[in-house]
Design a protein around this motif. Structure first.
Motif, PDB file in Angstrom:
ATOM      1  N   LEU A 139      -5.040 -12.263   1.507  1.00  0.00           N
ATOM      2  CA  LEU A 139      -4.433 -11.300   2.563  1.00  0.00           C
ATOM      3  C   LEU A 139      -5.471 -10.304   2.933  1.00  0.00           C
ATOM      4  CD1 LEU A 139      -1.282 -11.006   0.750  1.00  0.00           C
ATOM      5  CD2 LEU A 139      -1.483 -11.773   3.067  1.00  0.00           C
ATOM      6  N   PRO A 140      -5.394  -9.563   4.226  1.00  0.00           N
ATOM      7  CA  PRO A 140      -6.580  -8.859   4.806  1.00  0.00           C
ATOM      8  C   PRO A 140      -6.961  -7.777   4.012  1.00  0.00           C
ATOM      9  CG  PRO A 140      -4.520  -8.697   5.937  1.00  0.00           C
ATOM     10  CD  PRO A 140      -4.129  -9.746   5.009  1.00  0.00           C
ATOM     11  N   THR A 141      -6.208  -7.269   2.995  1.00  0.00           N
ATOM     12  CA  THR A 141      -6.625  -6.095   1.931  1.00  0.00           C
ATOM     13  C   THR A 141      -6.314  -6.578   0.734  1.00  0.00           C
ATOM     14  OG1 THR A 141      -4.503  -5.362   2.308  1.00  0.00           O
ATOM     15  CG2 THR A 141      -5.871  -4.459   3.709  1.00  0.00           C
ATOM     16  N   PRO A 142      -7.131  -6.057  -0.415  1.00  0.00           N
ATOM     17  CA  PRO A 142      -6.726  -6.462  -1.712  1.00  0.00           C
ATOM     18  C   PRO A 142      -5.296  -6.577  -2.219  1.00  0.00           C
ATOM     19  CG  PRO A 142      -8.012  -4.698  -1.809  1.00  0.00           C
ATOM     20  CD  PRO A 142      -7.845  -4.849  -0.144  1.00  0.00           C
ATOM     21  N   ILE A 143      -4.348  -7.272  -1.496  1.00  0.00           N
ATOM     22  CA  ILE A 143      -2.961  -7.161  -2.011  1.00  0.00           C
ATOM     23  C   ILE A 143      -2.630  -8.507  -2.485  1.00  0.00           C
ATOM     24  CG2 ILE A 143      -2.207  -5.100  -0.681  1.00  0.00           C
ATOM     25  CD1 ILE A 143      -1.091  -6.848   1.359  1.00  0.00           C
ATOM     26  N   ALA A 144      -1.770  -8.575  -3.380  1.00  0.00           N
ATOM     27  CA  ALA A 144      -1.257  -9.868  -3.699  1.00  0.00           C
ATOM     28  C   ALA A 144       0.070 -10.323  -3.266  1.00  0.00           C
ATOM     29  CB  ALA A 144      -1.102  -9.793  -5.464  1.00  0.00           C
ATOM     30  N   ILE A 145       0.773  -9.593  -2.437  1.00  0.00           N
ATOM     31  CA  ILE A 145       1.994  -9.775  -1.967  1.00  0.00           C
ATOM     32  C   ILE A 145       2.202  -9.156  -0.510  1.00  0.00           C
ATOM     33  CG2 ILE A 145       3.137  -8.039  -3.205  1.00  0.00           C
ATOM     34  CD1 ILE A 145       5.759  -9.687  -3.326  1.00  0.00           C
ATOM     35  N   GLU A 146       2.871  -9.820   0.398  1.00  0.00           N
ATOM     36  CA  GLU A 146       3.150  -9.247   1.629  1.00  0.00           C
ATOM     37  C   GLU A 146       4.661  -9.915   2.113  1.00  0.00           C
ATOM     38  OE1 GLU A 146       0.526  -8.364   5.012  1.00  0.00           O
ATOM     39  OE2 GLU A 146       1.454 -10.178   6.005  1.00  0.00           O
ATOM     40  N   ASN A 185      -3.010   5.126   1.073  1.00  0.00           N
ATOM     41  CA  ASN A 185      -3.302   3.892   1.229  1.00  0.00           C
ATOM     42  C   ASN A 185      -3.644   3.334  -0.063  1.00  0.00           C
ATOM     43  OD1 ASN A 185      -3.205   2.090   3.453  1.00  0.00           O
ATOM     44  ND2 ASN A 185      -5.779   2.250   3.474  1.00  0.00           N
ATOM     45  N   THR A 186      -3.649   3.770  -1.224  1.00  0.00           N
ATOM     46  CA  THR A 186      -3.885   3.237  -2.305  1.00  0.00           C
ATOM     47  C   THR A 186      -2.821   1.767  -2.634  1.00  0.00           C
ATOM     48  OG1 THR A 186      -2.413   4.461  -3.758  1.00  0.00           O
ATOM     49  CG2 THR A 186      -4.814   4.857  -3.426  1.00  0.00           C
ATOM     50  N   ILE A 187      -3.364   1.004  -3.467  1.00  0.00           N
ATOM     51  CA  ILE A 187      -2.632  -0.335  -3.900  1.00  0.00           C
ATOM     52  C   ILE A 187      -1.944  -0.052  -5.200  1.00  0.00           C
ATOM     53  CG2 ILE A 187      -2.447  -2.787  -3.708  1.00  0.00           C
ATOM     54  CD1 ILE A 187      -5.044  -2.773  -1.865  1.00  0.00           C
ATOM     55  N   PRO A 188      -0.587  -0.163  -5.422  1.00  0.00           N
ATOM     56  CA  PRO A 188      -0.218   0.395  -6.757  1.00  0.00           C
ATOM     57  C   PRO A 188      -0.505  -1.080  -7.594  1.00  0.00           C
ATOM     58  CG  PRO A 188       1.367   0.616  -5.109  1.00  0.00           C
ATOM     59  CD  PRO A 188       0.348   0.136  -4.462  1.00  0.00           C
ATOM     60  N   GLY A 189      -1.136  -0.659  -8.781  1.00  0.00           N
ATOM     61  CA  GLY A 189      -1.355  -1.736  -9.814  1.00  0.00           C
ATOM     62  C   GLY A 189      -2.770  -2.362  -9.603  1.00  0.00           C
ATOM     63  N   ALA A 215       6.642  -1.828  -4.555  1.00  0.00           N
ATOM     64  CA  ALA A 215       6.167  -1.105  -3.567  1.00  0.00           C
ATOM     65  C   ALA A 215       6.228  -1.642  -2.509  1.00  0.00           C
ATOM     66  CB  ALA A 215       4.633  -0.803  -3.956  1.00  0.00           C
ATOM     67  N   VAL A 216       6.279  -3.037  -2.141  1.00  0.00           N
ATOM     68  CA  VAL A 216       6.539  -3.819  -1.067  1.00  0.00           C
ATOM     69  C   VAL A 216       8.056  -3.611  -0.591  1.00  0.00           C
ATOM     70  CG1 VAL A 216       6.909  -6.040  -1.841  1.00  0.00           C
ATOM     71  CG2 VAL A 216       5.628  -5.739   0.233  1.00  0.00           C
ATOM     72  N   PHE A 217       8.773  -3.727  -1.636  1.00  0.00           N
ATOM     73  CA  PHE A 217      10.254  -3.537  -1.280  1.00  0.00           C
ATOM     74  C   PHE A 217      10.391  -2.120  -0.777  1.00  0.00           C
ATOM     75  CE2 PHE A 217      11.361  -7.468  -4.092  1.00  0.00           C
ATOM     76  CZ  PHE A 217      11.977  -8.002  -3.166  1.00  0.00           C
ATOM     77  N   ALA A 218       9.802  -1.034  -1.382  1.00  0.00           N
ATOM     78  CA  ALA A 218      10.104   0.203  -0.973  1.00  0.00           C
ATOM     79  C   ALA A 218       9.602   0.295   0.517  1.00  0.00           C
ATOM     80  CB  ALA A 218       9.519   1.063  -1.879  1.00  0.00           C
ATOM     81  N   ASN A 219       8.559  -0.170   0.855  1.00  0.00           N
ATOM     82  CA  ASN A 219       7.829  -0.151   2.053  1.00  0.00           C
ATOM     83  C   ASN A 219       8.788  -1.063   3.254  1.00  0.00           C
ATOM     84  OD1 ASN A 219       5.802   1.355   1.298  1.00  0.00           O
ATOM     85  ND2 ASN A 219       4.225  -0.374   1.028  1.00  0.00           N
ATOM     86  N   VAL A 220       9.380  -1.816   2.725  1.00  0.00           N
ATOM     87  CA  VAL A 220      10.384  -2.725   3.705  1.00  0.00           C
ATOM     88  C   VAL A 220      11.403  -1.859   4.013  1.00  0.00           C
ATOM     89  CG1 VAL A 220      11.820  -4.461   3.928  1.00  0.00           C
ATOM     90  CG2 VAL A 220       9.372  -4.910   3.311  1.00  0.00           C
ATOM     91  N   ARG A 264       0.900  -0.970   0.144  1.00  0.00           N
ATOM     92  CA  ARG A 264       0.031  -0.064  -0.097  1.00  0.00           C
ATOM     93  C   ARG A 264       1.019   1.245   0.089  1.00  0.00           C
ATOM     94  NH1 ARG A 264      -2.380   0.428   4.895  1.00  0.00           N
ATOM     95  NH2 ARG A 264      -1.354  -1.264   5.516  1.00  0.00           N
ATOM     96  N   THR A 265       0.570   2.341  -0.841  1.00  0.00           N
ATOM     97  CA  THR A 265       1.248   3.242  -0.713  1.00  0.00           C
ATOM     98  C   THR A 265       0.974   4.462   0.704  1.00  0.00           C
ATOM     99  OG1 THR A 265       0.540   3.520  -3.213  1.00  0.00           O
ATOM    100  CG2 THR A 265       1.263   5.754  -1.993  1.00  0.00           C
ATOM    101  N   PRO A 266       2.028   4.605   1.138  1.00  0.00           N
ATOM    102  CA  PRO A 266       1.945   5.435   2.381  1.00  0.00           C
ATOM    103  C   PRO A 266       0.982   6.467   2.566  1.00  0.00           C
ATOM    104  CG  PRO A 266       4.080   4.582   2.114  1.00  0.00           C
ATOM    105  CD  PRO A 266       3.329   4.614   0.892  1.00  0.00           C
TER     106      PRO A 266
END
Length: 146
Positions: A130-137, A45-49, A69-74, A40-42
């Protein structure tokens, strides 16, 4: 470093807000445990793609956009914790569609960790949701040098 500094929770302003009552990370001694981090975009809160139908259901997603995006958030959580990318020692990856997304995800992983000898250990799991409409965590552990 005092005991209080060695065992503390971290909330990273540059990372998306947690979807529950938990910190982005917790430092215990020389280990840093990151909670599950999604794409999610900080700022909004949108989800890229992600592309949605008019009724809000997910139409399709872009695993490459989400993986980047997940790598950037990590990275944001690591930096807020006083850690670096090189401190990662173990990563658990959750993909909601292993058959469709593993190859693309694996290529992006290789961009971020080009040398397998110095890359963190990794386990990749295919899960149903996953708990939100994301494909990766990602769930990460880092070893801190200080």
């Amino acid at each position: 470093m005092s005991g209080a500094d060695q065992d503390r929770s971290i909330h990273a302003d540059a990372a998306p807000k947690a979807v529950g009552s938990y910190p982005h990370a917790r430092r215990v001694g020389d280990l840093l445990f990151l909670s599950g981090i999604g794409p999610r975009t900080p700022s909004d809160n949108t989800i890229p793609g992600n592309d949605y139908f008019a009724d809000g259901r997910l139409r399709k997603y872009d695993i490459e956009a989400q993986a980047r995006a997940v790598f950037a958030n990590v990275r944001a959580v690591l930096e807020a914790s006083g850690a670096t990318w090189d401190d990662l020692v173990d990563v658990t990856v959750y993909l909601t569609d292993m058959a469709r997304d593993f190859k693309a995800y694996n290529a992006i992983w290789a961009e971020h960790f080009p040398d397998a000898a110095t890359a963190p250990c990794r386990t990749t799991l295919g899960i149903t949701a996953l708990p939100t409409p994301i494909a990766i965590e990602l769930k990460c552990i880092a070893a801190l040098k200080d």
